[in-house]
Design a protein around this motif. Structure first.
Motif, mmCIF file in Angstrom:
data_model
loop_
_atom_site.group_PDB
_atom_site.id
_atom_site.type_symbol
_atom_site.label_atom_id
_atom_site.label_comp_id
_atom_site.label_asym_id
_atom_site.label_seq_id
_atom_site.Cartn_x
_atom_site.Cartn_y
_atom_site.Cartn_z
ATOM 1 N N ASP A 56 17.281 -8.328 6.896
ATOM 2 C CA ASP A 56 18.499 -8.732 6.200
ATOM 3 C C ASP A 56 18.237 -9.768 5.112
ATOM 4 O OD1 ASP A 56 20.275 -7.057 7.652
ATOM 5 O OD2 ASP A 56 20.139 -8.435 9.349
ATOM 6 N N GLY A 57 17.002 -10.240 5.016
ATOM 7 C CA GLY A 57 16.670 -11.217 3.985
ATOM 8 C C GLY A 57 15.186 -11.185 3.684
ATOM 9 N N ALA A 58 14.823 -11.739 2.530
ATOM 10 C CA ALA A 58 13.420 -11.735 2.120
ATOM 11 C C ALA A 58 12.547 -12.520 3.095
ATOM 12 C CB ALA A 58 13.295 -12.300 0.709
ATOM 13 N N ASP A 59 13.069 -13.661 3.589
ATOM 14 C CA ASP A 59 12.277 -14.475 4.513
ATOM 15 C C ASP A 59 11.990 -13.714 5.806
ATOM 16 O OD1 ASP A 59 12.302 -16.505 2.679
ATOM 17 O OD2 ASP A 59 13.904 -17.638 3.647
ATOM 18 N N GLU A 60 13.002 -12.989 6.289
ATOM 19 C CA GLU A 60 12.824 -12.218 7.523
ATOM 20 C C GLU A 60 11.740 -11.151 7.343
ATOM 21 O OE1 GLU A 60 15.338 -9.079 10.311
ATOM 22 O OE2 GLU A 60 16.439 -10.349 8.898
ATOM 23 N N LYS A 117 0.829 -1.207 0.000
ATOM 24 C CA LYS A 117 0.000 0.000 0.000
ATOM 25 C C LYS A 117 0.865 1.258 0.000
ATOM 26 C CE LYS A 117 -3.981 -2.279 1.897
ATOM 27 N NZ LYS A 117 -4.538 -2.833 3.134
ATOM 28 N N ARG A 118 1.904 1.243 -0.848
ATOM 29 C CA ARG A 118 2.767 2.401 -1.073
ATOM 30 C C ARG A 118 3.476 2.880 0.185
ATOM 31 N NH1 ARG A 118 -1.894 3.340 -3.711
ATOM 32 N NH2 ARG A 118 -2.489 5.096 -2.433
ATOM 33 N N GLN A 119 3.886 1.935 1.024
ATOM 34 C CA GLN A 119 4.730 2.294 2.155
ATOM 35 C C GLN A 119 5.599 1.116 2.558
ATOM 36 O OE1 GLN A 119 2.405 3.372 5.584
ATOM 37 N NE2 GLN A 119 0.903 1.768 5.229
ATOM 38 N N VAL A 120 6.723 1.416 3.205
ATOM 39 C CA VAL A 120 7.605 0.365 3.705
ATOM 40 C C VAL A 120 6.979 -0.184 4.983
ATOM 41 C CG1 VAL A 120 9.902 -0.150 4.628
ATOM 42 C CG2 VAL A 120 9.665 1.427 2.697
ATOM 43 N N VAL A 121 6.710 -1.486 4.995
ATOM 44 C CA VAL A 121 6.057 -2.094 6.159
ATOM 45 C C VAL A 121 6.999 -2.962 6.974
ATOM 46 C CG1 VAL A 121 3.723 -1.991 5.198
ATOM 47 C CG2 VAL A 121 5.159 -3.976 4.708
ATOM 48 N N ALA A 122 8.180 -3.294 6.420
ATOM 49 C CA ALA A 122 9.147 -4.086 7.175
ATOM 50 C C ALA A 122 10.508 -3.965 6.508
ATOM 51 C CB ALA A 122 8.731 -5.550 7.249
ATOM 52 N N VAL A 123 11.553 -4.116 7.324
ATOM 53 C CA VAL A 123 12.931 -4.081 6.843
ATOM 54 C C VAL A 123 13.667 -5.242 7.488
ATOM 55 C CG1 VAL A 123 15.050 -2.707 6.713
ATOM 56 C CG2 VAL A 123 12.833 -1.559 6.767
ATOM 57 N N ILE A 175 8.550 -7.624 -1.910
ATOM 58 C CA ILE A 175 9.814 -7.678 -1.178
ATOM 59 C C ILE A 175 10.936 -7.457 -2.179
ATOM 60 C CG2 ILE A 175 11.376 -9.080 0.220
ATOM 61 C CD1 ILE A 175 8.922 -10.560 1.282
ATOM 62 N N MET A 176 11.828 -6.544 -1.848
ATOM 63 C CA MET A 176 12.951 -6.274 -2.745
ATOM 64 C C MET A 176 14.216 -5.998 -1.952
ATOM 65 S SD MET A 176 12.156 -2.338 -3.965
ATOM 66 C CE MET A 176 13.834 -1.917 -4.345
ATOM 67 N N LYS A 177 15.346 -6.333 -2.556
ATOM 68 C CA LYS A 177 16.631 -5.956 -1.973
ATOM 69 C C LYS A 177 16.970 -4.576 -2.510
ATOM 70 C CE LYS A 177 21.377 -7.395 -1.197
ATOM 71 N NZ LYS A 177 22.076 -6.130 -1.442
ATOM 72 N N VAL A 178 17.250 -3.664 -1.592
ATOM 73 C CA VAL A 178 17.579 -2.294 -1.975
ATOM 74 C C VAL A 178 19.093 -2.220 -2.199
ATOM 75 C CG1 VAL A 178 17.496 0.124 -1.274
ATOM 76 C CG2 VAL A 178 15.670 -1.441 -0.569
ATOM 77 N N PRO A 179 19.525 -1.769 -3.366
ATOM 78 C CA PRO A 179 20.964 -1.665 -3.589
ATOM 79 C C PRO A 179 21.588 -0.576 -2.721
ATOM 80 C CG PRO A 179 19.756 -0.715 -5.439
ATOM 81 C CD PRO A 179 18.741 -1.344 -4.526
ATOM 82 N N THR A 180 22.882 -0.713 -2.436
ATOM 83 C CA THR A 180 23.597 0.329 -1.713
ATOM 84 C C THR A 180 23.973 1.431 -2.690
ATOM 85 O OG1 THR A 180 25.737 -0.682 -2.135
ATOM 86 C CG2 THR A 180 24.583 -1.371 -0.123
#
Length: 70
Positions: A37-41, A29-35, A57-62
């Motif tokens: 170290d892995g997709a499963d987490e 819903k257009r917001q970050v709901v969790a952060v 779920i996506m990995k954010v590049p540095t």
């Protein structure tokens, strides 16, 4: 066609990189709901609050990874 969340990710991509670079984020819903170290987490953190099909779920590049891509 892109979903509203996918459009939101593109519009906020630089901010996501600056804040969450190197982490996995769950977006719903257009917001970050969790952060995490892995997709499963990330999926575990939101499983009671967000339907799986409504979660991206996506990995954010540095910043460094981004500069390598340009």
């Amino acid at each position: 066609a892109m979903t509203r969340d996918e459009t939101w990710i593109i519009e906020h991509f630089q901010a996501l990189v600056e804040r969450y670079g190197g982490k996995y984020v769950g977006i719903a819903k257009r917001q970050v709901v969790a952060v995490g170290d892995g997709a499963d987490e990330v999926a575990e953190k939101v499983q009671d609050r967000v339907e799986r099909k409504g979660l991206h779920i996506m990995k954010v590049p540095t910043e460094q990874e981004m500069s390598c891509l340009l």
